[in-house]
Enzyme design. Structure first.
Site, PDB file in Angstrom:
ATOM      1  N   HIS A  78       0.825  -1.212   0.000  1.00 39.02           N
ATOM      2  CA  HIS A  78       0.000   0.000   0.000  1.00 39.02           C
ATOM      3  C   HIS A  78       0.857   1.259   0.000  1.00 39.02           C
ATOM      4  CE1 HIS A  78      -3.417  -2.522   2.038  1.00 39.02           C
ATOM      5  NE2 HIS A  78      -3.117  -2.926   0.814  1.00 39.02           N
ATOM      6  N   HIS A 235      -9.173  -2.220  -5.229  1.00 43.98           N
ATOM      7  CA  HIS A 235      -8.086  -2.494  -4.299  1.00 43.98           C
ATOM      8  C   HIS A 235      -7.081  -3.461  -4.919  1.00 43.98           C
ATOM      9  CE1 HIS A 235      -5.926  -2.636  -0.543  1.00 43.98           C
ATOM     10  NE2 HIS A 235      -5.767  -3.931  -0.785  1.00 43.98           N
ATOM     11  N   ASP A 239      -3.106  -2.815  -5.248  1.00 44.85           N
ATOM     12  CA  ASP A 239      -2.037  -3.750  -4.898  1.00 44.85           C
ATOM     13  C   ASP A 239      -1.081  -3.952  -6.066  1.00 44.85           C
ATOM     14  OD1 ASP A 239      -2.847  -4.220  -2.281  1.00 44.85           O
ATOM     15  OD2 ASP A 239      -3.889  -6.088  -2.748  1.00 44.85           O
ATOM     16  N   HIS A 262      -0.391 -10.969  -5.127  1.00 43.36           N
ATOM     17  CA  HIS A 262       0.967 -10.480  -4.950  1.00 43.36           C
ATOM     18  C   HIS A 262       2.009 -11.433  -5.548  1.00 43.36           C
ATOM     19  CE1 HIS A 262      -0.714  -7.484  -2.324  1.00 43.36           C
ATOM     20  NE2 HIS A 262      -1.200  -8.405  -1.523  1.00 43.36           N
TER      21      HIS A 262
END
Length: 306
Positions: A78, A235, A239, A262
């Site tokens: 973030h 969101h 990321d 991720h």
């Protein structure tokens, strides 16, 4: 030109997964330094941790960087997204523990203080990574792809069985401050059914209804509901901006993620840099620099948060 933050700013909170108190201080850094984390709670001889793709040790539900000895820092995505989205190329991030504070679960607290502090141009041109040919990685139904483009564009698709999320797709050109306006205030999210499992595995110990959107079927359990009807996919795009920031230089390319996370985005960077025919490092002229995330952004573009 490259830019750094004009003055130091600090953030206090708890780690999303560790639940431990944490303080993060962003400080100016010289041109060419890049983004570097420094663990202030460890021995002063401990080397800093560069925010780079090859320092990632893949871990569930967050991005974790490792350095020498016991030095590591988790949940960097973030603050990295905020730095990319505000056009900060060089900064030292001092942290007194192993995890960045989660704050409200989005990037907007970081963005707000960075833009309030202001940015300083530096005496060095911005360099960028120009994607030259498509690169793709996959893991089951999840895939991530980078292909050539004149700026950073991101397209993301997610699919969850909970009706409160369901199938969501969004595409954005990241030029002209669109990260700040469109993505920065979108919070991390999870399914209620997964919360107990995560905590049993030592994760989400600092998670609350105030720093994450929790859904259960067609219900949004977090007070105040959603900030955007498609907050979940926004969101995931946030990321991706942060994880792509670990390339070390701005990316000129089109990122497409489908059910990606991720780990897969980090796999994509490994694939990109595995062959020099995939990319070229270029010095940005004025027209190219004007298309980078953060170019021309100002504090008035930050979305209001209820």
């Amino acid at each position: 030109m490259q830019r750094t933050i004009r003055q130091a700013v600090s953030f206090d909170g708890v780690g999303l997964h560790s639940g431990r108190p944490a303080r993060l201080v962003l400080r100016p850094a010289p041109a060419g330094a890049g983004i570097v984390f420094h663990r202030t709670d460890l021995d002063e001889t401990t080397p800093p941790i560069p925010a780079l793709w090859d320092r990632v040790v893949q871990s569930p539900l967050c991005t974790r960087l490792v350095g020498a000895g016991d030095a590591s820092v988790s949940t960097v995505e973030h603050v990295m997204a905020a730095l990319v989205g505000c056009g900060v190329h060089n900064a030292t991030l001092e942290i007194d523990g192993p995890e960045v504070p989660i704050l409200d679960g989005s990037a907007v607290p970081f963005v707000t203080k960075i833009l309030a502090a202001g940015l300083t141009p530096q005496a060095a041109p911005v360099r960028a990574i120009r994607v030259l040919r498509p690169v793709e990685v996959a893991n089951g139904a999840a895939r991530a792809r980078l292909s050539p483009d004149v700026t950073l564009r991101i397209e993301f698709t997610i699919e969850f069985e909970d009706a409160a999320i369901g199938v969501q797709t969004k595409s954005l050109n990241m030029s002209n401050g669109s990260f700040v306006r469109e993505l920065s205030n979108s919070r991390t999210f999870c399914r209620k059914a997964d919360v107990e499992t995560m905590r049993a595995n030592g994760l989400a110990l600092g998670g609350t209804m105030e720093n994450a959107v929790v859904v259960d079927g067609d219900e949004v359990l977090s007070p105040g509901g959603l900030r955007h009807a498609d907050e979940a996919v926004r969101h995931k795009m946030l990321d991706a901006v942060g994880d792509l920031g670990l390339a070390g230089l701005p990316i000129l390319g089109f990122y497409q993620g489908m059910r990606a996370g991720h780990a897969l985005t980090n796999d994509l960077l490994h694939a990109l840099f595995s062959d020099q025919a995939n990319y070229r490092i270029v010095t940005c002229d004025a027209a190219t620099a004007a298309r980078l995330p953060g170019a021309g952004v100002h504090i008035g573009e930050i979305p209001r948060v209820a």
